[in-house]
Design an enzyme around this catalytic site. Sequence first.
Site, PDB file in Angstrom:
ATOM      1  N   LYS A   1       0.839  -1.206   0.000  1.00 18.88           N
ATOM      2  CA  LYS A   1       0.000   0.000   0.000  1.00 18.88           C
ATOM      3  C   LYS A   1       0.870   1.250   0.000  1.00 18.88           C
ATOM      4  O   LYS A   1       0.573   2.212  -0.717  1.00 18.88           O
ATOM      5  CB  LYS A   1      -0.939  -0.002   1.202  1.00 18.88           C
ATOM      6  CG  LYS A   1      -2.087  -0.979   1.075  1.00 18.88           C
ATOM      7  CD  LYS A   1      -2.983  -0.954   2.308  1.00 18.88           C
ATOM      8  CE  LYS A   1      -4.142  -1.924   2.165  1.00 18.88           C
ATOM      9  NZ  LYS A   1      -5.032  -1.903   3.341  1.00 18.88           N
TER      10      LYS A   1
ATOM     11  N   SER B   1      -0.796   1.056   5.721  1.00 17.50           N
ATOM     12  CA  SER B   1      -1.115   0.234   6.891  1.00 17.50           C
ATOM     13  C   SER B   1      -2.188  -0.772   6.523  1.00 17.50           C
ATOM     14  O   SER B   1      -3.001  -0.530   5.624  1.00 17.50           O
ATOM     15  CB  SER B   1      -1.590   1.134   8.045  1.00 17.50           C
ATOM     16  OG  SER B   1      -1.793   0.377   9.215  1.00 17.50           O
ATOM     17  N   ASP B   2      -2.188  -1.889   7.230  1.00 21.97           N
ATOM     18  CA  ASP B   2      -3.235  -2.881   7.041  1.00 21.97           C
ATOM     19  C   ASP B   2      -3.503  -3.568   8.370  1.00 21.97           C
ATOM     20  O   ASP B   2      -2.586  -3.714   9.194  1.00 21.97           O
ATOM     21  CB  ASP B   2      -2.828  -3.917   5.988  1.00 21.97           C
ATOM     22  CG  ASP B   2      -4.035  -4.698   5.492  1.00 21.97           C
ATOM     23  OD1 ASP B   2      -4.853  -4.103   4.762  1.00 21.97           O
ATOM     24  OD2 ASP B   2      -4.174  -5.871   5.862  1.00 21.97           O
ATOM     25  N   THR B   3      -4.750  -3.982   8.566  1.00 22.58           N
ATOM     26  CA  THR B   3      -5.173  -4.642   9.797  1.00 22.58           C
ATOM     27  C   THR B   3      -5.901  -5.927   9.449  1.00 22.58           C
ATOM     28  O   THR B   3      -6.754  -5.937   8.562  1.00 22.58           O
ATOM     29  CB  THR B   3      -6.108  -3.724  10.615  1.00 22.58           C
ATOM     30  OG1 THR B   3      -5.416  -2.506  10.927  1.00 22.58           O
ATOM     31  CG2 THR B   3      -6.551  -4.389  11.916  1.00 22.58           C
TER      32      THR B   3
END
Length: 194
Positions: free
Chosen positions: A56, A75-77
């Site tokens: 990203k 960011s990723d969750t």
Amino acid sequence: MTLVLASQSPRRRELLAQAGLGVAGFSFDRVNPDIDETPLVGESPANYVARLAVEKAKAGLALCGHINAPVVLGSDTIVVLDGSLLGKPGDKDEAVAMLSALSGREHEVMTAVALTDGDRTLCDTVTTKVRFADLSRQDILAYVDTGEPMDKAGAYGIQGLGGVFVEAIDGSYSAVVGLPLVESRRLLAAFSLI
């Protein structure tokens, strides 16, 4: 240098603004990169979430042709239950199934944050343990009917109505929301942005 957030998430925007606490003139632009989020065969959850955060950030950088000297934050969750990823539910039935699986159990929320300027890329991953209370079918159906679970990993948002199901957390609350603040500040400092 110009900071760019590679996300349209209002939660990440608010958290990144908080990360600039005490820094005069702290600001950032935003872009919305589109990447393939399909897990690779045999990829661990930790490697998956870190890879997505980096991708990203790099895809966001590619969208920054008009910005001078950008540093991009991606960011990723993800939510992990018994070693399996729980992504965003595809429909209401899938949301009900996810919430039923989380009911009365502990799961992990992993959030990775990455910064890149094209020459250097840094990434950090934070894992937080979250324990859900026992949920009745009525609780689950009422929550799913609000629509809130439909764009959330694991079919819940801790900062929204889904917070009523969270019995305890062990780790970073902001990471569960979508951006680990302490780790993000460390990365921003590494790029001399704070």
